[in-house]
Design an enzyme around this catalytic site. Structure first.
Site, mmCIF file in Angstrom:
data_model
loop_
_atom_site.group_PDB
_atom_site.id
_atom_site.type_symbol
_atom_site.label_atom_id
_atom_site.label_comp_id
_atom_site.label_asym_id
_atom_site.label_seq_id
_atom_site.Cartn_x
_atom_site.Cartn_y
_atom_site.Cartn_z
ATOM 1 N N HIS A 36 0.483 -1.092 -0.359
ATOM 2 C CA HIS A 36 -0.411 -0.511 -0.197
ATOM 3 C C HIS A 36 0.936 1.195 -0.145
ATOM 4 O O HIS A 36 0.895 2.357 -0.252
ATOM 5 C CB HIS A 36 -0.586 0.390 1.377
ATOM 6 C CG HIS A 36 -2.030 1.374 1.194
ATOM 7 N ND1 HIS A 36 -3.070 1.219 0.753
ATOM 8 C CD2 HIS A 36 -1.505 2.259 1.607
ATOM 9 C CE1 HIS A 36 -3.670 2.428 1.124
ATOM 10 N NE2 HIS A 36 -2.527 2.991 0.872
ATOM 11 N N GLU A 37 1.948 1.121 0.656
ATOM 12 C CA GLU A 37 2.475 3.034 1.321
ATOM 13 C C GLU A 37 3.376 2.641 0.153
ATOM 14 O O GLU A 37 4.335 3.469 -0.770
ATOM 15 C CB GLU A 37 3.488 2.499 2.460
ATOM 16 C CG GLU A 37 1.946 2.619 3.645
ATOM 17 C CD GLU A 37 1.633 3.668 4.035
ATOM 18 O OE1 GLU A 37 1.967 4.946 3.179
ATOM 19 O OE2 GLU A 37 0.920 3.789 4.265
ATOM 20 N N HIS A 54 1.581 4.680 -2.948
ATOM 21 C CA HIS A 54 1.879 6.169 -2.667
ATOM 22 C C HIS A 54 2.927 6.494 -3.637
ATOM 23 O O HIS A 54 3.614 7.428 -3.862
ATOM 24 C CB HIS A 54 1.644 6.435 -1.119
ATOM 25 C CG HIS A 54 0.668 6.253 -0.622
ATOM 26 N ND1 HIS A 54 -0.721 6.917 -0.953
ATOM 27 C CD2 HIS A 54 -0.310 5.847 0.137
ATOM 28 C CE1 HIS A 54 -2.428 6.216 -0.747
ATOM 29 N NE2 HIS A 54 -1.247 5.952 0.123
#
Length: 453
Positions: free
Chosen positions: A21-22, A25
């Site tokens: 997920h990170e 980003h």
């Protein structure tokens, strides 16, 4: 050992999915020219950290593995040199900011596609969807289901394993209508059965779906055949032997081990007249049950275990495996189907049609992680995929502090032509923290209630 496996599998799964997920980003932020100052997996005190790259980005593994974050250059948080302002996140056009924020959930969905694709290439093992027992008066009984029915199709979808059958039944049941199920009965004939799934509240109540339908899957011990007997038990004292098949009890036909158990339990300290099959011959006998107290109620028992048919169990195993291209297509379809189903169930939670006890917390997730890790690599991949989908969807909810809340602010900015005021953001953040706190409290409460009973 089981607890240790669950904890390790949970930490590995959450660590991997948070990193995915990170990284979404992080990767898009870098492509948009934004300077990333820290990439942290976990919260709290750093356990390991190292600094790399021209921007001296700090990579951290922290003590609390329940999340993570990517800290970007932002002059709302600290002064930024004039030469670096063009690389600050808050200085980017709203479209770029939206892309950076949406990239985290998008990475979770892409990971789910990859995990499902690998799962289908490795092969998904399961049990053929054969009915072992139908509870009298249940939805399945009303629909005409019988022991030894093999579920061939639910609606227009073929079902090879119980997992696929249950998944398709739940998906169709969310529409709140009658579902047609094609089965192959014990005589090998294809017959159309019907399930009335109009009561969505009942369908989405807590507990396994098949239990609510009144279906017990076939097991290697589903046949009403005696295995090991306790020497001092009522069965041994009454003359029953290992290998005896129960045909009839008190003039009632016995077609499964479950129906035999139900008959015995309902008759504590009573005589039961039996017809059995032994060595190809039918014999009549009478046994007297014993009893014990279960949950404040006396139930009958005879001190006998079912015979486990290892060959039949092996014959009931099924495996779904695809080549690389088909596996990717199936991975995309499964990710889409599970995403839609998750959203529909969440909506039913909001409308009160689904029980809030279905919300699982970290303890339940850890247990499932441990179970799937023990089952095998394919099962663990499926677990990772569904949790990744859940993370992606939850992060897209329009709740401040989540990615969806930021995207909502940016949509407002596009409409009004200027950013949301800091005061509104601060109030929204406080509301978001409260909502997330309440959700986590409910999830932990459900976990503890499951443990306690």
């Amino acid at each position: 050992m089981t607890i240790l496996i669950s904890v390790l599998a949970f930490i590995a799964a959450i660590g991997l999915l948070v990193t995915v997920h990170e990284f979404g980003h992080y990767w898009v932020a870098r492509r948009c020219g934004v300077r990333v100052q820290r990439f942290s997996v976990g919260f709290g005190r750093p356990l390991w950290s190292w600094t790399l790259g021209r921007d001296r980005t700090e990579y951290v593994i922290a003590a609390i593995p329940l999340g993570g974050y990517v800290q970007m250059l932002d002059d709302r948080e600290a002064p930024v040199p004039e030469s670096e302002r063009h690389r600050a996140f808050n200085r980017q056009p709203v479209g770029r900011r939206m892309a950076i924020v949406a990239a985290g959930p998008a990475a979770n969905f892409l990971f789910a596609i990859l995990a499902y694709s690998l799962m289908f290439m490795v092969g998904v093992s399961g049990i053929k969807p054969v009915v072992g027992y139908v509870e009298p008066g249940s939805l399945a009984a009303e629909g005409g289901f019988q022991a030894r029915d093999r579920i061939v199709q639910v609606g227009d979808t073929e079902t090879v394993t119980w997992e696929l059958a249950a998944l398709n039944l739940l998906e169709q049941g969310l529409d709140g209508r009658r579902v047609e199920v094609l089965v192959e009965d014990a005589q090998g004939r294809e017959v159309l059965r019907s399930l009335d799934l109009s009561d969505r509240r009942r369908l989405l109540d807590d507990g396994p779906l098949l239990d609510k339908l009144g279906i017990v899957p076939w097991h290697a011990w589903s046949e009403p055949v005696l295995g090991e007997l306790i020497p001092t038990g009522a069965a041994a004292r009454g003359g029953l032997q290992s290998g005896d098949r129960i045909i009839q009890a008190d003039s009632l036909p016995i077609d499964s081990w479950q129906s035999w158990v139900a008959h015995v339990q309902a008759r504590p300290d009573q005589a039961i007249q039996l017809w059995i099959e032994r060595d190809g011959r039918r014999e009549f006998m009478v046994i007297h049950t014993g009893s014990r107290e279960v949950n404040g109620e006396r139930v009958g028992l005879i001190g006998a275990y079912p015979l486990v048919d290892a060959e039949a169990a092996e014959a009931m195993r099924a495996q779904v495996r695809h080549g690389p291209w088909t596996a990717v297509v199936q991975g995309i379809e499964r990710t889409w189907d599970m995403s839609v189903m998750t959203l529909r169930v969440m909506w039913r939670l909001l409308t009160g049609e689904a029980a809030v006890s279905n919300i699982a917390g970290p303890i339940s997730i850890a247990e499932y992680a441990g179970v799937t890790a023990v089952i095998g690599f394919s099962a663990f991949l499926g677990f990772l995929a569904i949790v990744s989908i859940s993370l992606g969807i939850i992060n897209l909810l329009p709740i401040p502090v989540l990615d969806g809340g930021h995207l909502l602010y940016y949509c407002v900015e596009l409409i009004k032509g200027s950013p949301v005021s800091p005061t509104v953001e601060a109030v929204g953040q406080n509301i978001g923290i409260v909502l997330i706190g309440l959700l986590m409290t409910l999830a932990f409460y459900n976990d503890f209630m499951r443990i306690l009973g």
